[in-house]
Design an enzyme around this catalytic site. Structure first.
Site, PDB file in Angstrom:
ATOM      1  N   CYS A  66       0.836  -1.211   0.000  1.00  0.00           N
ATOM      2  CA  CYS A  66       0.000   0.000   0.000  1.00  0.00           C
ATOM      3  C   CYS A  66       0.866   1.255   0.000  1.00  0.00           C
ATOM      4  O   CYS A  66       0.532   2.264  -0.643  1.00  0.00           O
ATOM      5  CB  CYS A  66      -0.905   0.037   1.232  1.00  0.00           C
TER       6      CYS A  66
HETATM    7  C1  BEZ Z   1       0.652  -4.682   1.880  1.00  0.00           C
HETATM    8  O1  BEZ Z   1       0.058  -3.656   1.629  1.00  0.00           O
HETATM    9  O2  BEZ Z   1       1.864  -4.755   1.793  1.00  0.00           O
HETATM   10  C2  BEZ Z   1      -0.086  -5.913   2.272  1.00  0.00           C
HETATM   11  C3  BEZ Z   1      -1.262  -5.802   2.984  1.00  0.00           C
HETATM   12  C4  BEZ Z   1      -1.913  -6.951   3.353  1.00  0.00           C
HETATM   13  C5  BEZ Z   1      -1.400  -8.192   3.001  1.00  0.00           C
HETATM   14  C6  BEZ Z   1      -0.238  -8.284   2.261  1.00  0.00           C
HETATM   15  C7  BEZ Z   1       0.433  -7.135   1.901  1.00  0.00           C
END
Ligand code: BEZ
Length: 211
Positions: free
Chosen positions: A45
């Site tokens: 994100c």
């Molecule tokens: C991320 O944004 O890195 C992420 C969020 C939830 C699960 C896996 C990755």
């Protein structure tokens, strides 16, 4: 019931990092991208929000407002933005919704319980100025979205909105587009003065009308 292409984009009010908004009022007459993030302080994100900020001018060129949603709280969003700006070398100045009660996530069907009962998947809703849903992309939390594809979809939607054309496989800005099957052959010359190429009666190409 889940939202589908052609549906009205549901309105909502929400607390965001840029203040409280009424979604439809905030969109005004612009196109909109509403996209969800599983959680704050997560790596994928962080890169996606950074890319959104870096592409600010590209979204502006397309008269498209971008708004992100995550089920975490406002203070957490503000702290996270500092990290995003630092690590992605950007300036996040678009709103991130604090959706603690999951109102937006529920309205837009962003929680897929068989993936996670508490966080959203990566949904992208493309919304036209008449507040209709024009396209939807959904990825799992583990797959970062391709923001060049998001821009490409906006370009395609905006072309289709203005001209009677569709975009072929792997289409990129400046390449020929396809004349909509609904355009009668006798009307093609007047409607597409740049010319056209008839491969089959149902497969007709024309130069991109707005280039
Ligand atoms: C991320 O944004 O890195 C992420 C969020 C939830 C699960 C896996 C990755």
């Amino acid at each position: 019931m889940s939202l589908r292409i052609g549906d009205d984009a549901p309105n909502f009010t929400a607390q965001t990092t840029e203040g409280e908004i009424d979604f439809h009022q905030w969109l005004g007459n612009s196109w909109g991208i509403l996209y969800s993030h599983p959680a704050d302080f997560t790596p994928v994100c962080t890169t996606e929000l950074g890319r959104t900020a870096q592409l600010k001018d590209e979204f502006a060129k397309r008269d498209t407002k971008v708004i992100a949603v995550s089920v975490d709280e406002l203070d957490s969003h503000h702290e996270w933005i500092k990290d995003i700006n630092e690590t992605q070398n950007c300036d996040v100045d678009f709103p991130i919704i604090a959706d603690m009660d999951r109102n937006v996530a529920t309205l837009y069907n962003m929680i897929h319980p068989n993936a996670s009962t508490s966080t959203t998947v990566r949904s992208v809703y493309f919304i036209s100025p008449d507040k209709k849903i024009k396209a939807i992309i959904t990825y799992p939390a583990s797959t970062g979205r391709n923001f060049f594809e998001i821009l490409r979809v906006i370009d395609s939607l905006q072309l289709t909105d203005k001209y009677s054309v569709a975009t072929p496989v792997d289409w990129q800005q400046g390449q020929d587009v396809i004349i909509s099957p609904s355009v009668k052959q006798e009307d093609v010359a007047a409607k597409f003065p740049k010319g056209h190429q008839l491969i089959k009666p149902y497969l007709r190409y024309t130069p991109q009308p707005n280039k």
